[in-house]
Design a protein around this motif. Sequence first.
Motif, PDB file in Angstrom:
ATOM      1  N   ALA A  45       0.834  -1.209   0.000  1.00  0.00           N
ATOM      2  CA  ALA A  45       0.000   0.000   0.000  1.00  0.00           C
ATOM      3  C   ALA A  45       0.866   1.255   0.000  1.00  0.00           C
ATOM      4  CB  ALA A  45      -0.936  -0.007   1.210  1.00  0.00           C
ATOM      5  N   LEU A  46       1.956   1.242   0.766  1.00  0.00           N
ATOM      6  CA  LEU A  46       2.871   2.393   0.796  1.00  0.00           C
ATOM      7  C   LEU A  46       3.570   2.562  -0.546  1.00  0.00           C
ATOM      8  CD1 LEU A  46       4.416   1.946   4.359  1.00  0.00           C
ATOM      9  CD2 LEU A  46       2.875   3.786   3.622  1.00  0.00           C
ATOM     10  N   LYS A  47       3.961   1.454  -1.179  1.00  0.00           N
ATOM     11  CA  LYS A  47       4.618   1.515  -2.486  1.00  0.00           C
ATOM     12  C   LYS A  47       3.705   2.110  -3.552  1.00  0.00           C
ATOM     13  CE  LYS A  47       8.114  -2.113  -2.552  1.00  0.00           C
ATOM     14  NZ  LYS A  47       8.486  -3.381  -3.202  1.00  0.00           N
ATOM     15  N   ALA A  48       2.415   1.889  -3.425  1.00  0.00           N
ATOM     16  CA  ALA A  48       1.468   2.419  -4.398  1.00  0.00           C
ATOM     17  C   ALA A  48       1.334   3.937  -4.290  1.00  0.00           C
ATOM     18  CB  ALA A  48       0.098   1.762  -4.210  1.00  0.00           C
ATOM     19  N   GLU A  49       1.669   4.478  -3.130  1.00  0.00           N
ATOM     20  CA  GLU A  49       1.466   5.902  -2.880  1.00  0.00           C
ATOM     21  C   GLU A  49       2.754   6.723  -2.807  1.00  0.00           C
ATOM     22  OE1 GLU A  49      -1.106   8.423   0.342  1.00  0.00           O
ATOM     23  OE2 GLU A  49      -1.655   6.330  -0.022  1.00  0.00           O
ATOM     24  N   PHE A  50       3.882   6.071  -2.479  1.00  0.00           N
ATOM     25  CA  PHE A  50       5.125   6.798  -2.240  1.00  0.00           C
ATOM     26  C   PHE A  50       6.260   6.283  -3.116  1.00  0.00           C
ATOM     27  CE2 PHE A  50       2.600   7.230   1.575  1.00  0.00           C
ATOM     28  CZ  PHE A  50       2.673   8.601   1.795  1.00  0.00           C
ATOM     29  N   ASP A  51       7.229   7.162  -3.361  1.00  0.00           N
ATOM     30  CA  ASP A  51       8.402   6.795  -4.148  1.00  0.00           C
ATOM     31  C   ASP A  51       9.499   6.208  -3.258  1.00  0.00           C
ATOM     32  OD1 ASP A  51       7.608   7.918  -6.854  1.00  0.00           O
ATOM     33  OD2 ASP A  51       7.279   9.636  -5.527  1.00  0.00           O
ATOM     34  N   TYR A  52       9.593   6.704  -2.022  1.00  0.00           N
ATOM     35  CA  TYR A  52      10.581   6.217  -1.065  1.00  0.00           C
ATOM     36  C   TYR A  52       9.905   5.957   0.269  1.00  0.00           C
ATOM     37  CZ  TYR A  52      14.259   7.416  -4.320  1.00  0.00           C
ATOM     38  OH  TYR A  52      15.058   7.463  -5.431  1.00  0.00           O
ATOM     39  N   ILE A  53      10.157   4.764   0.819  1.00  0.00           N
ATOM     40  CA  ILE A  53       9.625   4.361   2.116  1.00  0.00           C
ATOM     41  C   ILE A  53      10.827   4.118   3.020  1.00  0.00           C
ATOM     42  CG2 ILE A  53       8.283   2.610   3.351  1.00  0.00           C
ATOM     43  CD1 ILE A  53       7.370   2.270   0.039  1.00  0.00           C
ATOM     44  N   LEU A  54      10.997   4.954   4.037  1.00  0.00           N
ATOM     45  CA  LEU A  54      12.092   4.791   4.990  1.00  0.00           C
ATOM     46  C   LEU A  54      11.516   4.177   6.253  1.00  0.00           C
ATOM     47  CD1 LEU A  54      13.111   7.073   3.010  1.00  0.00           C
ATOM     48  CD2 LEU A  54      14.644   7.688   4.843  1.00  0.00           C
ATOM     49  N   ILE A  55      12.038   3.021   6.640  1.00  0.00           N
ATOM     50  CA  ILE A  55      11.528   2.302   7.810  1.00  0.00           C
ATOM     51  C   ILE A  55      12.539   2.422   8.945  1.00  0.00           C
ATOM     52  CG2 ILE A  55      10.867   0.059   8.748  1.00  0.00           C
ATOM     53  CD1 ILE A  55       9.958  -0.716   5.923  1.00  0.00           C
ATOM     54  N   ASP A  56      12.074   2.959  10.067  1.00  0.00           N
ATOM     55  CA  ASP A  56      12.879   3.040  11.280  1.00  0.00           C
ATOM     56  C   ASP A  56      12.686   1.724  12.032  1.00  0.00           C
ATOM     57  OD1 ASP A  56      14.421   3.918  13.397  1.00  0.00           O
ATOM     58  OD2 ASP A  56      12.865   5.196  14.242  1.00  0.00           O
ATOM     59  N   SER A  57      13.722   0.899  12.021  1.00  0.00           N
ATOM     60  CA  SER A  57      13.669  -0.438  12.603  1.00  0.00           C
ATOM     61  C   SER A  57      13.965  -0.408  14.099  1.00  0.00           C
ATOM     62  CB  SER A  57      14.727  -1.294  11.894  1.00  0.00           C
ATOM     63  OG  SER A  57      14.982  -2.482  12.580  1.00  0.00           O
ATOM     64  N   PRO A  58      13.383  -1.334  14.846  1.00  0.00           N
ATOM     65  CA  PRO A  58      13.803  -1.457  16.246  1.00  0.00           C
ATOM     66  C   PRO A  58      15.203  -2.072  16.310  1.00  0.00           C
ATOM     67  CG  PRO A  58      12.214  -3.160  15.696  1.00  0.00           C
ATOM     68  CD  PRO A  58      12.317  -2.267  14.506  1.00  0.00           C
ATOM     69  N   ALA A  59      15.893  -1.836  17.393  1.00  0.00           N
ATOM     70  CA  ALA A  59      17.221  -2.435  17.599  1.00  0.00           C
ATOM     71  C   ALA A  59      17.069  -3.918  17.894  1.00  0.00           C
ATOM     72  CB  ALA A  59      17.926  -1.740  18.755  1.00  0.00           C
ATOM     73  N   GLY A  60      18.151  -4.636  17.736  1.00  0.00           N
ATOM     74  CA  GLY A  60      18.131  -6.061  18.047  1.00  0.00           C
ATOM     75  C   GLY A  60      17.811  -6.886  16.825  1.00  0.00           C
ATOM     76  N   ILE A  61      17.641  -8.181  17.040  1.00  0.00           N
ATOM     77  CA  ILE A  61      17.418  -9.090  15.916  1.00  0.00           C
ATOM     78  C   ILE A  61      16.165  -9.934  16.105  1.00  0.00           C
ATOM     79  CG2 ILE A  61      19.823  -9.151  15.188  1.00  0.00           C
ATOM     80  CD1 ILE A  61      20.124 -11.787  16.759  1.00  0.00           C
ATOM     81  N   GLU A  62      15.231  -9.436  16.913  1.00  0.00           N
ATOM     82  CA  GLU A  62      13.998 -10.186  17.147  1.00  0.00           C
ATOM     83  C   GLU A  62      12.981  -9.921  16.035  1.00  0.00           C
ATOM     84  OE1 GLU A  62      15.207  -8.225  19.909  1.00  0.00           O
ATOM     85  OE2 GLU A  62      16.330  -9.959  20.580  1.00  0.00           O
ATOM     86  N   GLY A  63      11.747 -10.290  16.303  1.00  0.00           N
ATOM     87  CA  GLY A  63      10.671 -10.204  15.315  1.00  0.00           C
ATOM     88  C   GLY A  63      10.444  -8.825  14.726  1.00  0.00           C
ATOM     89  N   GLY A  64      10.477  -7.783  15.544  1.00  0.00           N
ATOM     90  CA  GLY A  64      10.256  -6.428  15.031  1.00  0.00           C
ATOM     91  C   GLY A  64      11.296  -6.047  14.000  1.00  0.00           C
ATOM     92  N   PHE A  65      12.548  -6.386  14.264  1.00  0.00           N
ATOM     93  CA  PHE A  65      13.634  -6.146  13.316  1.00  0.00           C
ATOM     94  C   PHE A  65      13.399  -6.939  12.036  1.00  0.00           C
ATOM     95  CE2 PHE A  65      17.368  -8.483  11.758  1.00  0.00           C
ATOM     96  CZ  PHE A  65      18.058  -7.458  11.117  1.00  0.00           C
ATOM     97  N   GLU A  66      13.045  -8.217  12.177  1.00  0.00           N
ATOM     98  CA  GLU A  66      12.839  -9.056  10.997  1.00  0.00           C
ATOM     99  C   GLU A  66      11.725  -8.533  10.107  1.00  0.00           C
ATOM    100  OE1 GLU A  66      12.644 -13.248  11.779  1.00  0.00           O
ATOM    101  OE2 GLU A  66      14.547 -13.228  12.870  1.00  0.00           O
ATOM    102  N   HIS A  67      10.659  -8.002  10.695  1.00  0.00           N
ATOM    103  CA  HIS A  67       9.586  -7.417   9.892  1.00  0.00           C
ATOM    104  C   HIS A  67      10.051  -6.144   9.189  1.00  0.00           C
ATOM    105  CE1 HIS A  67       7.045 -10.020  12.498  1.00  0.00           C
ATOM    106  NE2 HIS A  67       6.456 -10.208  11.335  1.00  0.00           N
ATOM    107  N   ALA A  68      10.907  -5.379   9.846  1.00  0.00           N
ATOM    108  CA  ALA A  68      11.393  -4.124   9.265  1.00  0.00           C
ATOM    109  C   ALA A  68      12.328  -4.355   8.081  1.00  0.00           C
ATOM    110  CB  ALA A  68      12.093  -3.283  10.331  1.00  0.00           C
ATOM    111  N   ILE A  69      13.077  -5.462   8.086  1.00  0.00           N
ATOM    112  CA  ILE A  69      14.019  -5.718   6.992  1.00  0.00           C
ATOM    113  C   ILE A  69      13.445  -6.630   5.914  1.00  0.00           C
ATOM    114  CG2 ILE A  69      16.073  -5.314   8.380  1.00  0.00           C
ATOM    115  CD1 ILE A  69      15.565  -8.846   7.472  1.00  0.00           C
ATOM    116  N   LEU A  70      12.318  -7.238   6.178  1.00  0.00           N
ATOM    117  CA  LEU A  70      11.765  -8.259   5.288  1.00  0.00           C
ATOM    118  C   LEU A  70      11.618  -7.780   3.849  1.00  0.00           C
ATOM    119  CD1 LEU A  70      10.740 -11.161   5.213  1.00  0.00           C
ATOM    120  CD2 LEU A  70       8.475 -10.286   5.787  1.00  0.00           C
TER     121      LEU A  70
END
Length: 187
Positions: free
Chosen positions: A112-137
């Motif tokens: 949905a973001l790709k359909a509306e924006f040219d650049y999507i910058l995601i601020d990832s949580p620190a660490g290597i748990e689930g939140g990080f994995e979703h941010a880099i996916l």
Amino acid sequence: MAQVITITSGKGGVGKSTATANLSVGLAMQLEKIGKKVVAADFDIGLRNLDMLLGLENRIVYDVIDVMEGKCNLSQALINHKKTKNLYFLPASQTKDKTILDKDKVGKLIEALKAEFDYILIDSPAGIEGGFEHAILYADRALIVVTPEVSSVRDSDRVIGIIDAKSFKAQHNEQVEKYIIINRIKP
């Protein structure tokens, strides 16, 4: 074609959110002349800070979790930056926890973001748990923020390995472009 850029690290307190805020404002200012749009999305669920750095903390009504759970649509949660008109912000939830993120819902949100924006910058949580994995996916590029400390450098190496193993691109034999930002360096 929209670009997803994840700003991440293995260690907290290295300046990810500050880098995300500065890069999103700077990128939006450069792209304003050619009509391109930028969104900064805070994926640090439970520890929201990007809103303060962008000066938008008093304008939040809905957040990324509300969008993913269908409590509002994407346009209701997006906040337009006051000074940089082609910059938008998608806040993280401050009351939920990062375990609420779901791979399929994150994928739909990114599309949905790709359909509306040219650049999507995601601020990832620190660490290597689930939140990080979703941010880099779904990242096309990853900016890994490190400080000149042994623990930060070691953690960034681990982060790069996980990006190369678990990102959507890696699963399809493609490369996520990776860059290192060395913060707080004293020459």
